[in-house]
Design a protein around this motif. Sequence first.
Motif, PDB file in Angstrom:
ATOM      1  N   GLU A  28       0.949  -1.386  -0.075  1.00  0.00           N
ATOM      2  CA  GLU A  28       0.130   0.139   0.354  1.00  0.00           C
ATOM      3  C   GLU A  28       0.746   0.941   0.182  1.00  0.00           C
ATOM      4  OE1 GLU A  28      -3.683  -1.788   2.764  1.00  0.00           O
ATOM      5  OE2 GLU A  28      -1.783  -1.340   3.189  1.00  0.00           O
ATOM      6  N   ILE A  29       2.061   0.961   0.869  1.00  0.00           N
ATOM      7  CA  ILE A  29       2.911   2.080   0.353  1.00  0.00           C
ATOM      8  C   ILE A  29       2.666   2.904  -0.688  1.00  0.00           C
ATOM      9  CG2 ILE A  29       5.625   3.488   1.355  1.00  0.00           C
ATOM     10  CD1 ILE A  29       4.740   1.631   4.275  1.00  0.00           C
ATOM     11  N   ALA A  30       3.738   1.281  -1.322  1.00  0.00           N
ATOM     12  CA  ALA A  30       4.225   1.781  -2.922  1.00  0.00           C
ATOM     13  C   ALA A  30       3.029   2.578  -3.830  1.00  0.00           C
ATOM     14  CB  ALA A  30       4.359   0.369  -3.118  1.00  0.00           C
ATOM     15  N   ARG A  31       1.889   1.782  -4.066  1.00  0.00           N
ATOM     16  CA  ARG A  31       1.031   2.422  -4.401  1.00  0.00           C
ATOM     17  C   ARG A  31       0.413   3.741  -4.333  1.00  0.00           C
ATOM     18  NH1 ARG A  31      -3.121  -1.159  -2.357  1.00  0.00           N
ATOM     19  NH2 ARG A  31      -2.282  -2.688  -3.726  1.00  0.00           N
ATOM     20  N   GLN A  32       0.727   4.514  -2.427  1.00  0.00           N
ATOM     21  CA  GLN A  32       0.063   5.815  -2.844  1.00  0.00           C
ATOM     22  C   GLN A  32       1.721   6.531  -3.187  1.00  0.00           C
ATOM     23  OE1 GLN A  32      -0.967   6.598   1.090  1.00  0.00           O
ATOM     24  NE2 GLN A  32      -2.231   5.190   1.474  1.00  0.00           N
ATOM     25  N   LEU A  33       2.730   6.020  -2.645  1.00  0.00           N
ATOM     26  CA  LEU A  33       4.226   6.541  -3.611  1.00  0.00           C
ATOM     27  C   LEU A  33       4.272   6.648  -5.076  1.00  0.00           C
ATOM     28  CD1 LEU A  33       6.994   5.862  -0.696  1.00  0.00           C
ATOM     29  CD2 LEU A  33       4.819   7.758  -1.002  1.00  0.00           C
ATOM     30  N   SER A  34       2.973   5.898  -5.503  1.00  0.00           N
ATOM     31  CA  SER A  34       3.033   5.081  -7.439  1.00  0.00           C
ATOM     32  C   SER A  34       4.884   4.578  -7.533  1.00  0.00           C
ATOM     33  CB  SER A  34       3.661   7.008  -7.659  1.00  0.00           C
ATOM     34  OG  SER A  34       1.764   6.739  -7.846  1.00  0.00           O
ATOM     35  N   LEU A  35       5.180   4.094  -6.719  1.00  0.00           N
ATOM     36  CA  LEU A  35       7.150   3.058  -6.851  1.00  0.00           C
ATOM     37  C   LEU A  35       6.461   1.805  -6.790  1.00  0.00           C
ATOM     38  CD1 LEU A  35       8.735   5.168  -3.810  1.00  0.00           C
ATOM     39  CD2 LEU A  35       8.363   5.550  -6.618  1.00  0.00           C
ATOM     40  N   SER A  36       7.452   1.158  -7.677  1.00  0.00           N
ATOM     41  CA  SER A  36       7.252  -0.033  -7.774  1.00  0.00           C
ATOM     42  C   SER A  36       7.458  -1.009  -6.416  1.00  0.00           C
ATOM     43  CB  SER A  36       8.570  -0.644  -8.724  1.00  0.00           C
ATOM     44  OG  SER A  36      10.115  -0.937  -7.209  1.00  0.00           O
ATOM     45  N   LEU A  37       7.103  -1.554  -5.653  1.00  0.00           N
ATOM     46  CA  LEU A  37       7.179  -2.673  -5.195  1.00  0.00           C
ATOM     47  C   LEU A  37       8.473  -2.709  -4.428  1.00  0.00           C
ATOM     48  CD1 LEU A  37       5.547  -3.924  -2.057  1.00  0.00           C
ATOM     49  CD2 LEU A  37       5.982  -5.623  -3.364  1.00  0.00           C
ATOM     50  N   ALA A  38       9.828  -3.079  -5.654  1.00  0.00           N
ATOM     51  CA  ALA A  38      10.914  -3.415  -4.900  1.00  0.00           C
ATOM     52  C   ALA A  38      11.653  -1.928  -4.826  1.00  0.00           C
ATOM     53  CB  ALA A  38      11.384  -3.551  -6.371  1.00  0.00           C
ATOM     54  N   ASP A  39      11.222  -0.705  -5.156  1.00  0.00           N
ATOM     55  CA  ASP A  39      12.261   0.154  -5.409  1.00  0.00           C
ATOM     56  C   ASP A  39      11.842   0.785  -3.488  1.00  0.00           C
ATOM     57  OD1 ASP A  39      12.972   0.115  -7.600  1.00  0.00           O
ATOM     58  OD2 ASP A  39      12.096   1.768  -8.691  1.00  0.00           O
ATOM     59  N   THR A  40      10.644   0.719  -3.473  1.00  0.00           N
ATOM     60  CA  THR A  40       9.602   0.871  -2.140  1.00  0.00           C
ATOM     61  C   THR A  40       9.788   0.315  -1.382  1.00  0.00           C
ATOM     62  OG1 THR A  40       7.872   1.305  -2.652  1.00  0.00           O
ATOM     63  CG2 THR A  40       7.555   1.248  -0.740  1.00  0.00           C
ATOM     64  N   ARG A  41      10.882  -1.106  -1.041  1.00  0.00           N
ATOM     65  CA  ARG A  41      11.221  -1.551   0.147  1.00  0.00           C
ATOM     66  C   ARG A  41      12.826  -1.105  -0.002  1.00  0.00           C
ATOM     67  NH1 ARG A  41       8.162  -7.243  -1.736  1.00  0.00           N
ATOM     68  NH2 ARG A  41       6.421  -7.470  -0.750  1.00  0.00           N
ATOM     69  N   ALA A  42      12.985  -1.127  -1.257  1.00  0.00           N
ATOM     70  CA  ALA A  42      15.077  -1.110  -1.090  1.00  0.00           C
ATOM     71  C   ALA A  42      15.062   0.790   0.013  1.00  0.00           C
ATOM     72  CB  ALA A  42      15.422  -0.478  -1.893  1.00  0.00           C
ATOM     73  N   LEU A  43      13.873   1.640  -0.437  1.00  0.00           N
ATOM     74  CA  LEU A  43      14.003   2.501   1.101  1.00  0.00           C
ATOM     75  C   LEU A  43      13.465   2.424   1.764  1.00  0.00           C
ATOM     76  CD1 LEU A  43      12.096   5.051  -1.860  1.00  0.00           C
ATOM     77  CD2 LEU A  43      14.707   5.338  -1.853  1.00  0.00           C
ATOM     78  N   LEU A  44      12.523   1.325   2.089  1.00  0.00           N
ATOM     79  CA  LEU A  44      11.969   1.051   3.172  1.00  0.00           C
ATOM     80  C   LEU A  44      13.328   0.193   4.409  1.00  0.00           C
ATOM     81  CD1 LEU A  44       8.769  -0.538   3.030  1.00  0.00           C
ATOM     82  CD2 LEU A  44       9.643   2.000   3.923  1.00  0.00           C
ATOM     83  N   ARG A  45      13.947  -0.429   3.193  1.00  0.00           N
ATOM     84  CA  ARG A  45      15.620  -0.888   4.591  1.00  0.00           C
ATOM     85  C   ARG A  45      16.367  -0.080   4.198  1.00  0.00           C
ATOM     86  NH1 ARG A  45      14.175  -5.439   0.234  1.00  0.00           N
ATOM     87  NH2 ARG A  45      16.223  -4.087  -0.968  1.00  0.00           N
ATOM     88  N   VAL A  46      16.759   0.979   3.828  1.00  0.00           N
ATOM     89  CA  VAL A  46      17.611   2.430   3.748  1.00  0.00           C
ATOM     90  C   VAL A  46      17.474   3.088   5.089  1.00  0.00           C
ATOM     91  CG1 VAL A  46      19.090   2.061   2.311  1.00  0.00           C
ATOM     92  CG2 VAL A  46      17.543   3.814   2.004  1.00  0.00           C
ATOM     93  N   GLY A  47      15.997   3.074   5.942  1.00  0.00           N
ATOM     94  CA  GLY A  47      15.329   3.752   6.128  1.00  0.00           C
ATOM     95  C   GLY A  47      14.934   5.081   5.844  1.00  0.00           C
ATOM     96  N   SER A  48      15.162   5.577   4.493  1.00  0.00           N
ATOM     97  CA  SER A  48      14.231   6.800   3.397  1.00  0.00           C
ATOM     98  C   SER A  48      13.283   6.970   4.162  1.00  0.00           C
ATOM     99  CB  SER A  48      14.477   6.296   2.721  1.00  0.00           C
ATOM    100  OG  SER A  48      15.729   7.013   1.813  1.00  0.00           O
ATOM    101  N   ILE A  49      11.672   6.007   3.801  1.00  0.00           N
ATOM    102  CA  ILE A  49      10.681   6.057   4.104  1.00  0.00           C
ATOM    103  C   ILE A  49      10.688   5.599   5.738  1.00  0.00           C
ATOM    104  CG2 ILE A  49       8.263   4.682   3.311  1.00  0.00           C
ATOM    105  CD1 ILE A  49       9.321   4.062   1.066  1.00  0.00           C
ATOM    106  N   PRO A  50       9.388   6.182   6.627  1.00  0.00           N
ATOM    107  CA  PRO A  50       9.128   6.145   8.250  1.00  0.00           C
ATOM    108  C   PRO A  50       8.651   4.918   7.800  1.00  0.00           C
ATOM    109  CG  PRO A  50       8.209   7.751   7.410  1.00  0.00           C
ATOM    110  CD  PRO A  50       9.002   7.666   5.903  1.00  0.00           C
ATOM    111  N   ALA A  51       9.260   3.918   8.549  1.00  0.00           N
ATOM    112  CA  ALA A  51       8.252   2.939   8.910  1.00  0.00           C
ATOM    113  C   ALA A  51       9.070   1.813  10.242  1.00  0.00           C
ATOM    114  CB  ALA A  51       7.573   1.792   7.509  1.00  0.00           C
ATOM    115  N   ARG A  52       8.290   0.314  10.608  1.00  0.00           N
ATOM    116  CA  ARG A  52       8.325  -0.490  10.847  1.00  0.00           C
ATOM    117  C   ARG A  52       8.817  -1.895  10.031  1.00  0.00           C
ATOM    118  NH1 ARG A  52       6.617   1.285  17.100  1.00  0.00           N
ATOM    119  NH2 ARG A  52       7.753   3.312  16.736  1.00  0.00           N
ATOM    120  N   ARG A  53       9.419  -3.273  10.823  1.00  0.00           N
ATOM    121  CA  ARG A  53       8.845  -4.216  10.067  1.00  0.00           C
ATOM    122  C   ARG A  53       8.556  -4.541  11.364  1.00  0.00           C
ATOM    123  NH1 ARG A  53      11.307  -7.153   5.910  1.00  0.00           N
ATOM    124  NH2 ARG A  53      11.307  -8.839   6.235  1.00  0.00           N
ATOM    125  N   VAL A  54       7.334  -5.367  11.118  1.00  0.00           N
ATOM    126  CA  VAL A  54       6.167  -6.068  11.675  1.00  0.00           C
ATOM    127  C   VAL A  54       5.958  -7.691  11.487  1.00  0.00           C
ATOM    128  CG1 VAL A  54       3.902  -6.172  13.054  1.00  0.00           C
ATOM    129  CG2 VAL A  54       5.528  -4.252  13.102  1.00  0.00           C
TER     130      VAL A  54
END
Length: 93
Positions: A28-54
């Motif tokens: 849903e984050i990827a969809r809202q940001l109009s990014l691919s899921l792979a790009d979104t996950r890469a940004l999540l991993r490096v902390g560019s997008i504020p989120a947590r792993r649950v």
Amino acid sequence: MTARPHRPGQRPAPTPRPAERVVLLDVEIARQLSLSLADTRALLRVGSIPARRVGGVWTTTQARLSAWVDALPSADPADPAGLDDADDGGQDA
């Protein structure tokens, strides 16, 4: 148990609105940001997008994602590529 009838002088209880999604998953984050899921996950991993792993899935709240997007710098309309001269290492091409 029965509901009480509406009494004069009192407002009826508000009708509940349909629940909005409060917690967003990585998809849903990827969809809202109009990014691919792979790009979104890469940004999540490096902390560019504020989120947590649950439980192995990246999550954030709608409010947190919206605040982050609102805080992003605006694009410069004079720079259609979205690049500025400071990123070239100080060297002219």
